[in-house]
Design an enzyme around this catalytic site. Structure first.
Site, PDB file in Angstrom:
ATOM      1  N   SER A 236       7.534 -13.223  -4.514  1.00  0.00           N
ATOM      2  CA  SER A 236       7.825 -13.236  -3.086  1.00  0.00           C
ATOM      3  C   SER A 236       7.498 -14.606  -2.513  1.00  0.00           C
ATOM      4  CB  SER A 236       6.992 -12.155  -2.393  1.00  0.00           C
ATOM      5  OG  SER A 236       7.330 -12.019  -1.044  1.00  0.00           O
ATOM      6  N   GLY A 272      12.840 -11.719  -2.824  1.00  0.00           N
ATOM      7  CA  GLY A 272      11.606 -12.335  -2.360  1.00  0.00           C
ATOM      8  C   GLY A 272      11.800 -13.765  -1.892  1.00  0.00           C
ATOM      9  N   PRO A 315      16.206  -9.408  -0.388  1.00  0.00           N
ATOM     10  CA  PRO A 315      15.707 -10.651   0.220  1.00  0.00           C
ATOM     11  C   PRO A 315      14.266 -10.591   0.717  1.00  0.00           C
ATOM     12  CG  PRO A 315      17.907 -10.142   0.998  1.00  0.00           C
ATOM     13  CD  PRO A 315      17.439  -8.941   0.242  1.00  0.00           C
ATOM     14  N   ARG A 317      11.062 -10.634   2.959  1.00  0.00           N
ATOM     15  CA  ARG A 317      10.654 -11.149   4.270  1.00  0.00           C
ATOM     16  C   ARG A 317      11.724 -12.012   4.921  1.00  0.00           C
ATOM     17  NH1 ARG A 317       5.547 -13.853   2.861  1.00  0.00           N
ATOM     18  NH2 ARG A 317       5.820 -12.688   0.937  1.00  0.00           N
ATOM     19  N   TYR A 362      -4.105 -14.226   1.333  1.00  0.00           N
ATOM     20  CA  TYR A 362      -3.403 -15.192   0.497  1.00  0.00           C
ATOM     21  C   TYR A 362      -3.679 -16.643   0.840  1.00  0.00           C
ATOM     22  CZ  TYR A 362      -0.356 -11.018   0.260  1.00  0.00           C
ATOM     23  OH  TYR A 362       0.136  -9.752   0.132  1.00  0.00           O
ATOM     24  N   CYS A 389     -15.580  -9.621  12.933  1.00  0.00           N
ATOM     25  CA  CYS A 389     -16.883 -10.088  12.455  1.00  0.00           C
ATOM     26  C   CYS A 389     -16.790 -10.535  10.999  1.00  0.00           C
ATOM     27  CB  CYS A 389     -17.915  -8.978  12.629  1.00  0.00           C
ATOM     28  SG  CYS A 389     -19.610  -9.575  12.557  1.00  0.00           S
TER      29      CYS A 389
END
Length: 471
Positions: A236, A272, A315, A317, A362, A389
């Site tokens: 991806s 991807g 495809p 995203r 990521y 936090c």
């Protein structure tokens, strides 16, 4: 101005001439600045959206989603026709799925792929024809498989020998026939984050090429299963076509061998395809992707003396990612001394990793712009952080923003249409934000935002009697 050696900014981050500019590749095509200097998306002002729906809010440009869906379909249709075959394009439900978006992409001629029972139910509720749904996943439950077979899902992408036997039992029990693709691992290592690469050998998806022939032979023995082809997905957020060409070459070798045992009418090469998250990202044009990948398949088939199969692509995203912009309100700012006279400004917003986990997961990079007005002053190196936090609660790791950005301003983060709402959580008991569609100057909620009452509604302890002295 700091020298590159002194600056805490990465080398790729360019100091903009104007920290208010909207880089076309990163934003929806409709994104502009209005006469007052604020950002508009789909003809609706960011300030109006924030006043109406609160912040954070994920704004989705309907025309951008539809336009990109249509562009992928037309590009792959044309490339397939040029090479004597047909093509289907699947929208990746995992990127972002709700009934409204499912209807948009189906309207534009796409199919839908899902990877859980929940995504399947959303697609069905949207009116997506089950025959145009593909069902992915490395651990589909028996109940999920039963539901998919019962409703007539077009293809199930089998991922393991255990799943083949589960489907054999289900189809025998309900006297059904199910079309299946076999997911294989091509061994091509996509140039992307390790967690986004799905064709290297040491990972959870699919059959190694060496094991795939046995899996297909077993499927062909089962009366209730119809083997229709192979599926391969190399990862991806991928730029370029080299990985797809190499993967197609390897998978076609297996495809040709399987023809000795019967027809193999389909080949799904995944997708991807990458999008621009920052000004330096350079995604491959849709038409180039389609033409070069389909040509590679056709060349490989010609070299082996076999027909070009019907092709499918996912495809990911690339259809919905650029259509999304998240609006936040700035809460606090502070300058942090990094030594040698170098400072970084921290800008805290009212969302964070609960509505965009990608930076924490990521190390994903994003852009940001002041949305409620034009900023003034020299661009300052900034880091946009959330309210959670966690020190890793970063929304935008590196960006140059106007020097006068202050509490109460609206900040817009583009390219958040994919894997933001779908990965959202209630961490720190923060309600998930709404998703609002914009088009032609109008806005409407397509996914309702949560309230604290919604979050508390899941707490069963609120219904239990509280005895005096309970600890």
């Amino acid at each position: 101005m700091l020298s590159p050696a002194d600056s805490p900014a990465p080398e790729w981050l360019v100091v903009p001439d104007d920290p208010n500019d909207l880089v076309a590749s990163v934003w929806p095509a409709s994104a502009t600045r209005d006469v007052d200097g604020g950002i508009e998306i789909g003809g609706v002002r960011a300030t109006t959206l924030a006043q109406t729906y609160g912040t954070p809010v994920l704004v989705l440009d309907e025309d951008e989603v539809r336009g990109r869906a249509r562009a992928f379909r037309l590009a792959f249709d044309a490339a397939a026709a040029d090479n004597g075959t047909t093509a289907q394009v699947y929208y990746a439900g995992k990127a972002f799925l709700c009934t409204t978006v499912a209807r948009w992409v189906v309207d534009e001629g796409l199919r839908v792929d899902v990877c859980t029972g929940g995504e399947l139910e959303v697609a069905i509720a949207a009116g997506v024809a089950p025959a145009s749904i593909g069902f992915h996943g490395n651990n589909k439950s028996v109940a999920e498989l039963e539901r998919a077979v019962e409703v007539g899902v077009g293809t199930i992408i089998v991922d393991s020998a255990i799943e083949i036997e589960r489907l054999a039992a289900i189809t025998a029990r309900i006297d059904a026939t199910q079309r299946v693709l076999v997911r294989v691992i091509s061994g091509v290592h996509a140039e992307t984050h390790d967690f986004l690469a799905t064709a290297h050998e040491d990972q959870k998806f699919g059959f190694p090429l060496a094991d795939a022939e046995a899996a297909v032979a077993r499927i062909r023995e089962i009366p209730g299963l119809e083997f229709v082809g192979l599926h391969c997905h190399i990862g991806s957020q991928i730029f370029g076509v080299a990985g797809f060409r190499e993967s197609a070459e390897r998978v076609l070798e297996l495809h040709a061998a399987l023809l000795d045992g019967g027809p193999v009418p389909q080949l799904n090469l995944g997708g991807g395809f990458g999008i621009a998250y920052t000004r330096v990202d350079d995604p491959t044009p849709i038409e180039t992707l389609a033409a070069e990948i389909v040509s590679a398949v056709a060349e490989g088939c010609a070299a082996r003396g076999i027909d070009v199969p019907a092709l499918s692509f996912e495809p990911g995203r690339a259809i919905v990612g650029t259509a999304g912009v998240t609006l936040y309100e700035v809460g606090t700012t502070k300058d942090v001394e990094l030594g040698s006279g170098v400072t970084r400004r921290y800008i805290s917003v009212d969302g964070g990793m609960s509505d965009n986990a990608r930076t924490a997961l990521y190390g994903a990079q994003y852009s940001a712009r002041l949305a409620s007005r034009q900023g003034v002053g020299e661009p300052r190196l900034s880091r946009v952080v959330g309210k959670h936090c966690e020190s890793g609660d970063i929304v935008v790791d590196h960006e140059y923003l106007p020097a006068d950005l202050a509490p109460g301003d609206l900040l817009a983060v583009p390219a958040t249409g994919a894997y933001c709402a779908s990965l959202s959580s209630n961490y720190n008991h923060v309600p998930r934000p709404p998703v609002v569609a914009v088009r032609d100057g109008r806005a409407r909620i397509i996914v309702r935002g949560e309230t604290i009452a919604d979050v508390l509604a899941r707490d069963a302890g609120l219904d239990a009697p509280h005895a005096d002295g309970d600890q």
